[in-house]
Design a protein around this motif. Sequence first.
Motif, short mmCIF file in Angstrom:
data_model
loop_
_atom_site.label_atom_id
_atom_site.label_comp_id
_atom_site.label_asym_id
_atom_site.label_seq_id
_atom_site.Cartn_x
_atom_site.Cartn_y
_atom_site.Cartn_z
N LEU A 10 0.76 -1.23 -0.15
CA LEU A 10 -0.16 0.05 0.05
C LEU A 10 0.82 1.13 -0.31
O LEU A 10 0.46 2.27 -0.67
N LYS A 13 2.46 3.02 -3.43
CA LYS A 13 1.56 3.54 -4.13
C LYS A 13 1.81 5.08 -4.46
O LYS A 13 2.13 5.61 -3.09
N THR A 16 1.17 8.00 -1.25
CA THR A 16 0.50 7.52 -0.23
C THR A 16 1.06 7.66 1.15
O THR A 16 2.36 7.77 1.16
N PHE A 29 -4.90 4.32 5.39
CA PHE A 29 -4.13 4.55 4.10
C PHE A 29 -4.70 5.74 3.28
O PHE A 29 -5.77 5.33 2.99
N ARG A 30 -3.87 6.68 2.94
CA ARG A 30 -4.39 7.83 2.21
C ARG A 30 -3.87 8.28 1.04
O ARG A 30 -2.54 7.93 1.11
N VAL A 31 -4.36 8.49 -0.19
CA VAL A 31 -3.65 9.07 -1.29
C VAL A 31 -4.28 10.49 -1.37
O VAL A 31 -5.47 10.61 -1.42
N TYR A 111 -7.21 1.67 -4.54
CA TYR A 111 -6.41 2.86 -4.87
C TYR A 111 -6.87 3.87 -6.14
O TYR A 111 -7.26 4.76 -6.08
#
Length: 130
Positions: A10, A13, A16, A29-31, A111
């Motif tokens: 993860l 990416k 992220t 988890f963040r984008v 994602y």
Amino acid sequence: MDYLAAEKYLLAKPETRFDFPFGEDVKVFRVKNKMFATLALGKGSEKDTDGKMAGHYCINLKCDPDEAVMLRDIFPSVLPGYHMNKAQWNTVILDGSIPQGELERMMDNSYLLVVSKMTKKDQQSILVHL
């Protein structure tokens, strides 16, 4: 796939990061500040009504609603999203029953679903790295 492999996948990416808005037990988890996954240790002695399992980590992933239902039908360790919108999120128990490639595909889809809802400018800044 275990907890550490999932976390590493993860975090690889583009753009992220993770934080702990729900407490120190749940990694989010963040984008670009948009959540696309959570990772936490399951609780309880066996699968319970909340979809958690003792001793196994669980990952919540965003999913197309139709695909979410299909994945739940195919894999016993894929359940409606725990504490999430159950139409758009699945909880996946990392118990080794799902092939690594399929887990990676689910994480990629989560994602990309989140990225696809961003502004064109944000999308371009992310997709240039893929």
